[in-house]
Design a protein around this motif. Structure first.
Motif, PDB file in Angstrom:
ATOM      1  N   LYS A 105       0.720  -1.276   0.151  1.00  0.00           N
ATOM      2  CA  LYS A 105      -0.101   0.176  -0.171  1.00  0.00           C
ATOM      3  C   LYS A 105       0.777   1.161  -0.022  1.00  0.00           C
ATOM      4  O   LYS A 105       1.064   1.929   1.185  1.00  0.00           O
ATOM      5  N   VAL A 106       1.375   1.547  -1.282  1.00  0.00           N
ATOM      6  CA  VAL A 106       2.344   2.778  -1.479  1.00  0.00           C
ATOM      7  C   VAL A 106       1.566   4.162  -1.434  1.00  0.00           C
ATOM      8  O   VAL A 106       0.438   4.219  -2.053  1.00  0.00           O
ATOM      9  N   THR A 116      -0.952   6.841  -5.345  1.00  0.00           N
ATOM     10  CA  THR A 116      -1.278   5.527  -4.201  1.00  0.00           C
ATOM     11  C   THR A 116      -1.336   4.263  -5.287  1.00  0.00           C
ATOM     12  O   THR A 116      -1.572   4.407  -6.591  1.00  0.00           O
ATOM     13  N   GLY A 117      -0.741   3.039  -4.953  1.00  0.00           N
ATOM     14  CA  GLY A 117      -0.588   1.765  -5.537  1.00  0.00           C
ATOM     15  C   GLY A 117      -0.088   0.697  -4.631  1.00  0.00           C
ATOM     16  O   GLY A 117      -0.093   1.193  -3.405  1.00  0.00           O
ATOM     17  N   LYS A 134      -3.855  -3.290  -7.865  1.00  0.00           N
ATOM     18  CA  LYS A 134      -4.991  -3.545  -8.419  1.00  0.00           C
ATOM     19  C   LYS A 134      -5.609  -2.004  -8.708  1.00  0.00           C
ATOM     20  O   LYS A 134      -6.508  -2.158  -9.787  1.00  0.00           O
ATOM     21  N   GLU A 135      -5.124  -1.061  -8.196  1.00  0.00           N
ATOM     22  CA  GLU A 135      -5.748   0.317  -8.608  1.00  0.00           C
ATOM     23  C   GLU A 135      -4.389   1.373  -8.618  1.00  0.00           C
ATOM     24  O   GLU A 135      -4.160   1.611  -7.254  1.00  0.00           O
ATOM     25  N   VAL A 136      -4.039   1.995  -9.348  1.00  0.00           N
ATOM     26  CA  VAL A 136      -2.958   3.188  -9.097  1.00  0.00           C
ATOM     27  C   VAL A 136      -3.926   4.416  -9.304  1.00  0.00           C
ATOM     28  O   VAL A 136      -4.617   4.431 -10.408  1.00  0.00           O
ATOM     29  N   VAL A 137      -3.735   5.214  -8.261  1.00  0.00           N
ATOM     30  CA  VAL A 137      -4.366   6.633  -8.425  1.00  0.00           C
ATOM     31  C   VAL A 137      -3.368   7.749  -8.272  1.00  0.00           C
ATOM     32  O   VAL A 137      -2.740   7.557  -7.631  1.00  0.00           O
ATOM     33  N   GLY A 147      -5.506   3.745 -13.006  1.00  0.00           N
ATOM     34  CA  GLY A 147      -5.101   2.682 -14.059  1.00  0.00           C
ATOM     35  C   GLY A 147      -4.719   1.591 -12.989  1.00  0.00           C
ATOM     36  O   GLY A 147      -4.956   1.648 -11.866  1.00  0.00           O
ATOM     37  N   CYS A 148      -4.010   0.714 -13.656  1.00  0.00           N
ATOM     38  CA  CYS A 148      -3.179  -0.218 -12.758  1.00  0.00           C
ATOM     39  C   CYS A 148      -1.731  -0.328 -13.014  1.00  0.00           C
ATOM     40  O   CYS A 148      -1.008  -1.096 -12.176  1.00  0.00           O
TER      41      CYS A 148
END
Length: 180
Positions: A105-106, A116-117, A134-137, A147-148
């Motif tokens: 959980k970066v 975040t990713g 799973k989800e990059v924001v 995206g991912c």
């Protein structure tokens, strides 16, 4: 120990700057450009544990990793600093950094911008940052890019956001009122 902190922080600075460049390179001009560090400010790294593996040329920060410099904060479960095998010592931080890996959980925040990713890698030699999960924001206020996988080539400033597997798409929401 102080040199390890300094070298790990330099890698973190590259990670944060890469996120800023990635957002600045999006096809639609947005304001997601503020993730950056100031090299003149002190850097603090906290974790539950630090393990230096001299023979493997790496330092591993684990458990509630938090890196802070000025308004910029990085949080993750682990941060591993891989040192180049060209001499020097990982224990003293006198080696060059080959790559930095963050996992668990970066979260990167600077001023109003947040990225975040699930994991991230910054390769110092190729100057390529990859943030995936799973989800990059990437967000600033109500402006959001999802995206991912985010890949940034820092030498060229080129960034690419990939959708999730099996037909997933990249999503971007821009709020016109955020320009003010």
């Amino acid at each position: 120990m102080r040199r390890i902190k300094y070298m790990a922080a330099l890698s973190f600075a590259a990670l944060a700057l890469a996120c800023a460049q990635a957002s600045a390179q999006s096809a639609v001009e947005s304001r997601l450009t503020g993730l950056r560090l100031n090299g003149n400010e002190p850097i603090e790294i906290e974790s539950d544990k630090l393990e230096v593996r001299e023979t493997e040329n790496k330092a591993i920060f684990t458990g509630n990793v938090a890196v802070t410099q000025g308004p910029t904060v990085l949080k993750s479960g682990t941060m591993t600093v891989f040192y180049a095998k060209d001499g020097g010592s990982a224990a003293t931080g006198s080696s060059n950094i080959d790559r930095l890996e963050v996992d668990g959980k970066v979260y990167v925040k600077s001023d109003k911008q947040v990225a975040t990713g699930d994991s991230g890698v910054f390769d110092m030699k190729s100057e390529v940052l990859t943030l995936s999960g799973k989800e990059v924001v990437l967000s600033e206020g109500s402006n959001v890019l999802r995206g991912c996988k985010l890949t940034v080539q820092m030498k060229t400033g080129r960034a690419q956001v990939d959708g999730c597997s099996k037909g997933g798409r990249v999503q971007m929401k821009l709020d016109p009122s955020s320009r003010q």
